[in-house]
Motif scaffolding. Structure first.
Motif, short mmCIF file in Angstrom:
data_model
loop_
_atom_site.label_atom_id
_atom_site.label_comp_id
_atom_site.label_asym_id
_atom_site.label_seq_id
_atom_site.Cartn_x
_atom_site.Cartn_y
_atom_site.Cartn_z
N TRP A 9 -7.07 -5.58 -3.62
CA TRP A 9 -6.17 -4.52 -4.05
C TRP A 9 -5.34 -4.93 -5.26
O TRP A 9 -5.01 -4.09 -6.11
CB TRP A 9 -5.28 -4.07 -2.89
CG TRP A 9 -5.97 -3.05 -2.06
CD1 TRP A 9 -6.61 -3.23 -0.87
CD2 TRP A 9 -6.14 -1.67 -2.40
NE1 TRP A 9 -7.16 -2.06 -0.44
CE2 TRP A 9 -6.88 -1.08 -1.35
CE3 TRP A 9 -5.75 -0.88 -3.47
CZ2 TRP A 9 -7.23 0.28 -1.35
CZ3 TRP A 9 -6.09 0.47 -3.46
CH2 TRP A 9 -6.82 1.02 -2.42
N LEU A 10 -5.05 -6.19 -5.36
CA LEU A 10 -4.33 -6.66 -6.55
C LEU A 10 -5.20 -6.44 -7.79
O LEU A 10 -4.70 -6.04 -8.85
CB LEU A 10 -3.97 -8.14 -6.40
CG LEU A 10 -3.11 -8.75 -7.50
CD1 LEU A 10 -1.80 -7.98 -7.69
CD2 LEU A 10 -2.82 -10.22 -7.19
N GLY A 11 -6.50 -6.68 -7.64
CA GLY A 11 -7.41 -6.41 -8.75
C GLY A 11 -7.40 -4.94 -9.15
O GLY A 11 -7.34 -4.60 -10.34
N ARG B 123 4.18 3.60 -7.34
CA ARG B 123 5.08 2.52 -7.81
C ARG B 123 4.21 1.27 -7.96
O ARG B 123 4.28 0.33 -7.17
CB ARG B 123 6.22 2.34 -6.81
CG ARG B 123 7.07 3.58 -6.68
CD ARG B 123 7.85 3.65 -5.39
NE ARG B 123 8.97 2.71 -5.37
CZ ARG B 123 9.75 2.53 -4.31
NH1 ARG B 123 9.52 3.22 -3.18
NH2 ARG B 123 10.74 1.68 -4.34
N VAL B 124 3.38 1.31 -8.97
CA VAL B 124 2.32 0.31 -9.10
C VAL B 124 2.87 -1.10 -9.33
O VAL B 124 2.42 -2.07 -8.71
CB VAL B 124 1.33 0.70 -10.22
CG1 VAL B 124 0.26 -0.38 -10.41
CG2 VAL B 124 0.68 2.03 -9.90
N LYS B 125 3.86 -1.23 -10.21
CA LYS B 125 4.42 -2.56 -10.48
C LYS B 125 5.04 -3.15 -9.21
O LYS B 125 4.89 -4.35 -8.93
CB LYS B 125 5.47 -2.47 -11.59
CG LYS B 125 6.12 -3.80 -11.94
CD LYS B 125 5.09 -4.81 -12.46
CE LYS B 125 5.73 -6.02 -13.10
NZ LYS B 125 6.60 -6.79 -12.19
N LYS B 126 5.72 -2.34 -8.45
CA LYS B 126 6.34 -2.81 -7.22
C LYS B 126 5.27 -3.23 -6.22
O LYS B 126 5.42 -4.22 -5.49
CB LYS B 126 7.23 -1.71 -6.64
CG LYS B 126 8.35 -2.22 -5.74
CD LYS B 126 9.35 -1.13 -5.46
CE LYS B 126 10.52 -1.65 -4.63
NZ LYS B 126 11.33 -2.65 -5.31
N ALA B 127 4.18 -2.47 -6.17
CA ALA B 127 3.07 -2.83 -5.29
C ALA B 127 2.43 -4.15 -5.71
O ALA B 127 2.09 -4.99 -4.87
CB ALA B 127 2.02 -1.71 -5.30
N ASP C 149 -10.21 -11.41 -12.79
CA ASP C 149 -10.02 -12.69 -12.09
C ASP C 149 -9.90 -12.49 -10.58
O ASP C 149 -10.44 -13.28 -9.80
CB ASP C 149 -8.79 -13.42 -12.63
CG ASP C 149 -8.97 -13.88 -14.07
OD1 ASP C 149 -10.12 -13.93 -14.54
OD2 ASP C 149 -7.95 -14.19 -14.72
N GLU C 150 -9.19 -11.44 -10.18
CA GLU C 150 -9.04 -11.17 -8.75
C GLU C 150 -10.39 -10.77 -8.13
O GLU C 150 -10.74 -11.25 -7.04
CB GLU C 150 -8.01 -10.07 -8.50
CG GLU C 150 -6.60 -10.43 -8.90
CD GLU C 150 -6.06 -11.65 -8.15
OE1 GLU C 150 -6.41 -11.84 -6.97
OE2 GLU C 150 -5.28 -12.41 -8.75
N PHE C 151 -11.14 -9.92 -8.80
CA PHE C 151 -12.43 -9.50 -8.26
C PHE C 151 -13.42 -10.67 -8.23
O PHE C 151 -14.22 -10.78 -7.30
CB PHE C 151 -12.99 -8.34 -9.06
CG PHE C 151 -12.18 -7.08 -8.95
CD1 PHE C 151 -11.77 -6.60 -7.72
CD2 PHE C 151 -11.82 -6.37 -10.10
CE1 PHE C 151 -11.01 -5.44 -7.62
CE2 PHE C 151 -11.07 -5.21 -10.00
CZ PHE C 151 -10.66 -4.74 -8.75
N ARG C 152 -13.36 -11.53 -9.24
CA ARG C 152 -14.20 -12.73 -9.22
C ARG C 152 -13.90 -13.59 -8.00
O ARG C 152 -14.80 -14.11 -7.35
CB ARG C 152 -13.97 -13.56 -10.49
CG ARG C 152 -14.74 -13.10 -11.72
CD ARG C 152 -14.38 -13.97 -12.89
NE ARG C 152 -15.13 -13.65 -14.11
CZ ARG C 152 -14.85 -14.15 -15.31
NH1 ARG C 152 -13.83 -15.00 -15.43
NH2 ARG C 152 -15.57 -13.82 -16.36
N MET D 286 0.83 -1.20 0.00
CA MET D 286 0.00 0.00 0.00
C MET D 286 0.87 1.26 0.00
O MET D 286 0.52 2.28 -0.61
CB MET D 286 -0.92 -0.01 1.22
CG MET D 286 -1.97 -1.11 1.20
SD MET D 286 -3.15 -0.98 -0.18
CE MET D 286 -2.39 -2.07 -1.40
N CYS D 287 2.01 1.19 0.68
CA CYS D 287 2.96 2.31 0.67
C CYS D 287 3.50 2.53 -0.74
O CYS D 287 3.56 3.67 -1.22
CB CYS D 287 4.09 2.03 1.65
SG CYS D 287 5.27 3.38 1.82
#
Length: 233
Positions: A119-121, A95-99, A135-138, A88-89
């Motif tokens: 959050w990954l979704g 730094r979306v890819k790192k997150a 897929d994550e939200f499903r 989340m930080c």
């Protein structure tokens, strides 16, 4: 030492108890000082790094938050929560890819960490990977049907992917749980319109406008649905 032991150990330390009181009063930097005293006296109390990281995150001092959360991850490698907070930080630092990578790491440790899937979704969608986001939200709504906001994001992903039937199902669920949400009704109207169900679309847009007469999305959608109907006459 497992996480429960760390928490129990945490709660028995007088500096930690003082830090908790400072946090409750909004005296965050005083709390940090108490946490630092605790770790200086008891180096095994590594969960303190997580507490300090969370304070700096709350204050928006993200470089300091990252520093302490990285220490927490290093000192508590088997625990998923410091990694989630570090993700989340990274997200707040854009730094979306790192997150994303850190959230994947969280799920390697605990695949049942539902908030990490959610959050990954969100991050997958922002990173331009709507299929993975879907897929994550499903997964989230399958595991917990009361995770209402996930239906919104799942519906948006399905609209973008052209899965209009599923999107209509998602937004129908969302409107049933939260009938006072104009955006949910407007998006349901979009799904219906894409399915060429103009009557249903108009009905949804009208409900959205009853709830919020200034909803531009619903206004434009209703006009489009009416124009499409007129063109067929």
């Amino acid at each position: 030492m497992d996480e429960l032991d760390l928490i129990r150990f945490d709660s028995e330390n007088p500096h930690i108890l003082t830090a908790y009181k400072f946090e409750a009063r909004g005296r965050y930097l005083d709390a940090v000082n108490e946490y630092l005293r605790a770790i200086e006296e008891e180096p095994k109390l590594v969960i303190v790094y997580k507490h300090i990281g969370n304070i700096y995150y709350r204050l928006g001092q993200l470089s300091k938050a990252e520093h302490y959360l990285l220490l927490a991850v290093e000192k508590m490698p088997e625990f998923p929560t410091p990694r989630f907070e570090l993700a989340m930080c990274y997200y707040r630092q854009a730094r979306v890819k790192k997150a994303i990578d850190m959230l994947l790491n969280v799920l390697e440790l605990d695949n049942n960490f539902l908030l990490a899937h959610y959050w990954l979704g969100i991050l997958y969608y922002q990173y331009g990977l709507p299929c993975k986001a879907r897929d994550e939200f499903r997964y989230v709504v399958t595991e917990n049907q009361e995770f209402t906001i996930a239906y919104y994001h799942l519906g948006v992903a399905n609209l973008r992917l052209g899965n209009f039937e599923e999107a209509a199902t998602n937004f129908t669920k969302l409107t049933s749980v939260n009938p006072d949400s104009p955006i949910a009704h407007a998006l349901l109207g979009d799904a219906y319109l894409s399915l060429d169900k103009k009557i249903e679309a108009r009905r949804s847009y009208k409900i959205a406008l009853e709830l919020d007469p200034d909803d531009k999305k619903a206004q434009n959608g209703l006009l489009l649905a009416l124009e499409m109907n007129d063109n067929l006459m």
